[in-house]
Write a protein that holds these residues in place. Sequence first.
Motif, short mmCIF file in Angstrom:
data_model
loop_
_atom_site.label_atom_id
_atom_site.label_comp_id
_atom_site.label_asym_id
_atom_site.label_seq_id
_atom_site.Cartn_x
_atom_site.Cartn_y
_atom_site.Cartn_z
N LEU A 1 0.83 -1.21 0.00
CA LEU A 1 0.00 0.00 0.00
C LEU A 1 0.87 1.25 0.00
N LEU A 2 1.92 1.25 0.81
CA LEU A 2 2.83 2.39 0.82
C LEU A 2 3.54 2.54 -0.52
N ARG A 3 4.05 1.43 -1.04
CA ARG A 3 4.84 1.45 -2.27
C ARG A 3 4.03 1.88 -3.48
N TYR A 4 2.82 1.38 -3.61
CA TYR A 4 2.06 1.59 -4.84
C TYR A 4 0.99 2.67 -4.77
N TYR A 5 0.62 3.11 -3.58
CA TYR A 5 -0.40 4.13 -3.46
C TYR A 5 0.13 5.41 -2.81
N THR A 6 0.62 5.29 -1.60
CA THR A 6 1.02 6.48 -0.85
C THR A 6 2.26 7.15 -1.42
N LEU A 7 3.35 6.40 -1.63
CA LEU A 7 4.58 7.01 -2.13
C LEU A 7 4.41 7.65 -3.50
N PRO A 8 3.78 6.98 -4.48
CA PRO A 8 3.58 7.66 -5.76
C PRO A 8 2.75 8.94 -5.63
N ASP A 9 1.79 8.94 -4.71
CA ASP A 9 0.99 10.14 -4.49
C ASP A 9 1.87 11.29 -3.99
N PHE A 10 2.78 10.98 -3.05
CA PHE A 10 3.68 12.00 -2.52
C PHE A 10 4.79 12.37 -3.50
N LEU A 11 5.32 11.37 -4.20
CA LEU A 11 6.51 11.58 -5.01
C LEU A 11 6.22 11.91 -6.47
N GLY A 12 4.99 11.67 -6.91
CA GLY A 12 4.62 11.96 -8.29
C GLY A 12 5.35 11.10 -9.30
N LYS A 13 5.62 11.68 -10.46
CA LYS A 13 6.22 10.91 -11.55
C LYS A 13 7.66 10.47 -11.24
N ASP A 14 8.27 11.04 -10.22
CA ASP A 14 9.64 10.68 -9.85
C ASP A 14 9.69 9.47 -8.92
N ALA A 15 8.54 8.91 -8.57
CA ALA A 15 8.49 7.79 -7.62
C ALA A 15 9.43 6.64 -7.98
#
Length: 144
Positions: free
Chosen positions: A24-38
């Motif tokens: 959940l952190l890897r695929y939902y939360t982090l991309p939301d925070f990090l954007g295209k640079d995830a």
Amino acid sequence: MRETAKLSTQNISSLVSTGAGFDLLRYYTLPDFLGKDAPYLLYFMGKNIARETTLETWEDLYEFFQYMGWGELKLIKEKKKEIIFHLSGHIVEKRLTQKLHNVDFRLESGFLAQMIQIITSDTYECFEQINKKENAVEITAIKG
């Protein structure tokens, strides 16, 4: 600032996780925070995790991947400037066959790149290629 212990196969085994929370952190939360640079940042996060470990051998590395729930890592081929690994197992298969999100292995690749440098004293960059037919991932480490 609190001092944290270096990660090792001995102390990492005491952590309990199903992996679902991590996903959940890897695929939902982090991309939301990090954007295209995830994907790029996940790679460097993997390198950072490796710097916080006390692993010294290939066997330690393979065991660490198992404890982290990243899958079964095996060295397949070693050339002068390239090392090829195979990442497989039940966990990898489940990640590749789920339908909720696109998976990547950037964190694992970054971790592996840094660990190869620690073990061999040579700089490597890792690139992964998903093989959905085999439910596995080939990670190629290229000497820099």
